[in-house]
Design an enzyme around this catalytic site. Sequence first.
Site: not given
Length: 273
Positions: A31, A62, A84, A86-87, A114, A212-213, A236, A248
């Site tokens: 990201s 992305h 990802h 989640y996509e 990230a 998440m990746s 973060n 995001h």
Amino acid sequence: MTQLAQVKKAAAFLNKKTKNFKPEIALITGSGLAGSIPPLEKEIKIPYSSIPGFLQSTVPGHSGNLIFGVYKGRKLVVMQGRFHYYEGHPMKDLAISIRTLKLLGVEKLLVSAAVGSMDLKLKPGSLCVLKDHINFMCNNPLIGNHDPAFGPMFFDLSEAYDKAMRKTALAAAKKVGVTAGEGVYLAATGPNFETPAEIQMFKKWGATVVGMSVVPEVLVARQCGISVLGLAWVSNMGCGIEKKPLSHAQTISETKKIEGKFKKLLEILFVKL
Ligand code: HPA
């Protein structure tokens, strides 16, 4: 079509487009990190959308290109934008891009991402060089997806992240002036950020950062014998550690801040790895 046939088709297309350019090192940008790529000689940019059988990335921040080129004599390929779970991509399909890289000749993979940090020493802007991971996605791109062409079904992960590459990355971070430490990546599915209770649990499990990746890519790469370096940039603190909601937009704006340093780090790594 089997995944092997699909990946062979993608690799044949790319070999034709690049006149059999054989990259040794691959980089996956996370990201907001796509702008950190040092200028490459003999650059060839190929949109994912033109590669037969390749997935398309759907996330803002992305972009979707494979970039081939040479940096100080090293032959590279960059995945500018990743895929990802989640996509909504089937987990198995996350193997396609990595297996394509393998067929192109890639031996070393740098994954950048990230992350949220659970370590108070690794604040936003710091780098966590991954030494291990916890797969909390409760799924795996290799399930029902075994082909001996890509390695054994059962394989060792006692050193998923290459020790020598980690050492080089920590030394490079020091040179560039980035706060860095080694840590454990916990892979969550997303797309939501975690709850404060989940972050506390992950911390107890021994995780340093959460994202998440990364893990699906690393599993596929390690099975087929590609060495991996994981570079996790803290955007973060994990949810609940600081009293502010996560977004995001914050991930993108925080990673934009480290773009310059990441570029300098890559300039060292592309030569030294
Ligand atoms: N959690 C999961 N993924 C992330 C985070 C986070 O806090 N920050 C950036 N990617």
